[in-house]
Every structure is written in structure tokens, then in C-alpha cells.
Design a protein around this motif. Sequence first.
Motif, PDB file in Angstrom:
ATOM      1  N   PHE A  86       0.760  -1.730   0.071  1.00 54.23           N
ATOM      2  CA  PHE A  86      -0.323   0.238   0.207  1.00 54.23           C
ATOM      3  C   PHE A  86       0.946   1.320  -0.047  1.00 54.23           C
ATOM      4  O   PHE A  86       1.835   1.488   0.829  1.00 54.23           O
ATOM      5  N   SER A  88       1.008   5.401   0.503  1.00 58.66           N
ATOM      6  CA  SER A  88      -0.391   7.102   0.503  1.00 58.66           C
ATOM      7  C   SER A  88       0.900   7.367   0.408  1.00 58.66           C
ATOM      8  O   SER A  88       1.254   7.890   1.862  1.00 58.66           O
ATOM      9  N   ARG A 102      -5.467   7.633   2.251  1.00 59.46           N
ATOM     10  CA  ARG A 102      -4.611   6.501   2.503  1.00 59.46           C
ATOM     11  C   ARG A 102      -5.261   5.264   1.618  1.00 59.46           C
ATOM     12  O   ARG A 102      -5.785   6.111   0.388  1.00 59.46           O
ATOM     13  N   SER A 103      -4.445   4.420   1.530  1.00 53.14           N
ATOM     14  CA  SER A 103      -4.861   3.022   0.700  1.00 53.14           C
ATOM     15  C   SER A 103      -4.928   1.920   1.636  1.00 53.14           C
ATOM     16  O   SER A 103      -3.796   1.716   2.196  1.00 53.14           O
ATOM     17  N   GLU A 104      -5.754   1.468   1.854  1.00 60.92           N
ATOM     18  CA  GLU A 104      -6.768   0.768   3.052  1.00 60.92           C
ATOM     19  C   GLU A 104      -7.614  -0.154   3.042  1.00 60.92           C
ATOM     20  O   GLU A 104      -8.636   0.630   1.849  1.00 60.92           O
ATOM     21  N   ARG A 106     -11.675  -1.830   3.570  1.00 64.05           N
ATOM     22  CA  ARG A 106     -12.002  -1.594   4.624  1.00 64.05           C
ATOM     23  C   ARG A 106     -13.167  -3.412   4.417  1.00 64.05           C
ATOM     24  O   ARG A 106     -12.739  -4.020   3.644  1.00 64.05           O
ATOM     25  N   GLU A 157      -7.017   2.005  16.940  1.00 62.81           N
ATOM     26  CA  GLU A 157      -5.766   2.526  15.491  1.00 62.81           C
ATOM     27  C   GLU A 157      -4.835   2.685  15.865  1.00 62.81           C
ATOM     28  O   GLU A 157      -3.941   2.322  17.093  1.00 62.81           O
ATOM     29  N   LYS A 229     -10.025  -2.255   9.549  1.00 65.63           N
ATOM     30  CA  LYS A 229      -9.464  -1.512   7.931  1.00 65.63           C
ATOM     31  C   LYS A 229      -8.003  -2.361   8.082  1.00 65.63           C
ATOM     32  O   LYS A 229      -7.400  -2.306   9.592  1.00 65.63           O
ATOM     33  N   GLY A 231      -4.003  -1.511   5.795  1.00 65.21           N
ATOM     34  CA  GLY A 231      -3.063  -0.852   5.048  1.00 65.21           C
ATOM     35  C   GLY A 231      -2.325   0.126   5.410  1.00 65.21           C
ATOM     36  O   GLY A 231      -1.918   0.121   6.763  1.00 65.21           O
ATOM     37  N   TYR A 233      -2.871   4.188   6.438  1.00 66.49           N
ATOM     38  CA  TYR A 233      -3.924   5.104   6.733  1.00 66.49           C
ATOM     39  C   TYR A 233      -2.826   5.807   6.907  1.00 66.49           C
ATOM     40  O   TYR A 233      -2.231   6.032   8.209  1.00 66.49           O
TER      41      TYR A 233
END
Length: 257
Positions: A86, A88, A102-104, A106, A157, A229, A231, A233
Motif C-alpha cells: 500500500f 499513500s 489513505r490506501s486502505e 475496509r 488504531e 481496516k 493498510g 492510513y
Amino acid sequence: MTSGSGTPAPSASATPDVPGSGTGAGGGTGRAAPGAAPGASIDLSNWQLQEPVGSPGSPATVSPARLQGGFQDAYFYTDSDGALTFWSPEKGVTTPNSDYPRSELREVNGDGSSADWPLSGTHRMSATLRVVSVTSRVCVGQIHLGSGGSSTKPLLELYYEANGDIVLGTENSAAGGQTRHPVGHVPVGEKWSYTIGVSGGDTIDVTVDGSTTHYPVADSFKSYKQYFKAGAYNQSASDSGTNGAKVAFYALAVSHS
């Protein structure tokens, strides 16, 4: 290894020659061959991808069907070592409730609908990964609030800091405010593993490289359902398209019981 600026990945075809081949719902381990579709090593059937492109306040999303069909681009691709990667950058489209791109992934259900599970039971997301580059910090895993109220906050997180510290952020209440808990340290570029989850309706369980800690779920969250989630972020923003966070995943699996 010291932290540094990320660099975008070479552009890749959205329909590469090697299609993804999942290894079970919501999971997968191992590496894909270089150039293979990202789903060749990690099952993407229970994930939707959000990328740092699109229109302001409305980032582009990629469906599970497209991910399973071999989608990859500059923000989501199989790197030379076979990792699901990923990227971002600090400059990118964000959601209405965030200042950061983000590249994430879900979590979604098998039918493509948004995952939305209750706190009761046992829920786990496990990953093996390495942070290739980061300018400030990057969130590599979340449990996020779903239906049940108006809050758009996460329950928790998991952050990776530019100095290699791994920090869990637990939200104090559905209204906001976060408490940070140091849970590990891994130099930039080195591989590590985590599991984040909830159990019994009232306990957050976090394991980083074999060390487990537990935290209470605040009462204000107990009316909410949740989803995972994972990736990159990014937690920094600027006008730079070359600084950012790049995170490589070697395994990613979700379980509910």
C-alpha cells in the motif's frame, strides 16, 4: 534503518496477467510471485479498497470483485518481494472526516455489503507486515465504529511511528479523544506481526510480536457495531506526492466467532 520519504510505485496495469487466487475468506499467508496480482497471496474477497484519489471528500473505492480480478495500480500492488503493498502519499484525496489520505482495505461481508459486527463474541484481525517508509506515522490497522450511533470515530488504531515505535490508540469515548499506549518497537523496514481484536463485548486485545495487552471498551461504544481496516492510513499531509507511507503486508486474516 532510518525512516525516509516514500516514493510512488511504478504504475501497474489494472488487469495484470496473473489473476488473484484467494486462500480462504478474509485471510491468506505467504508471498505472491513478483508481478502477480495482489490477491495471489492474500484473500481479498472480504475487503473493499479505498485509495487517495478521486474527487474531494470522496476517495475512489475498489470492490472485492475487482480486487479478486487482479486490480493493482500505483497505490496498491505486488512488490518485488511478493508483498501486498500500500502506498499513500501525503498529497491525496481524503474522506470528509479526515485530513489524511489513505490506501486502505475496509472489511466487507461475503455478499459485498459493509461488515458491521457486534462487540459480543470474539473478533480478530492478524497481519504480518513491514513499514517500508513513513514520514510521520501511519495507521496499519483499525477497528472502526459502524452502525449504532452518529460517531465516525474508530474504536482503536494501531500506529507505526517514524522512529519505529508501535503505538495503540484507544478512543476515550464515541465523542472523541484518544489515549496512546506503547506496544512495541521495530526498526523501519523490518518485518513484524500484530493481532487486534475484541472479546466478551468489553475487552480490546492487542498482540505485537507475541506480546499481548488488554484494554477496556468504553461504555459509550457498546451500542455500536464494528468493522476492521488494514493498510496504509497516512497520518501526515502536505503538497508532496513523493513523501508518504508505504506498507507491505505478507499475511492478513480476519476471524469472527
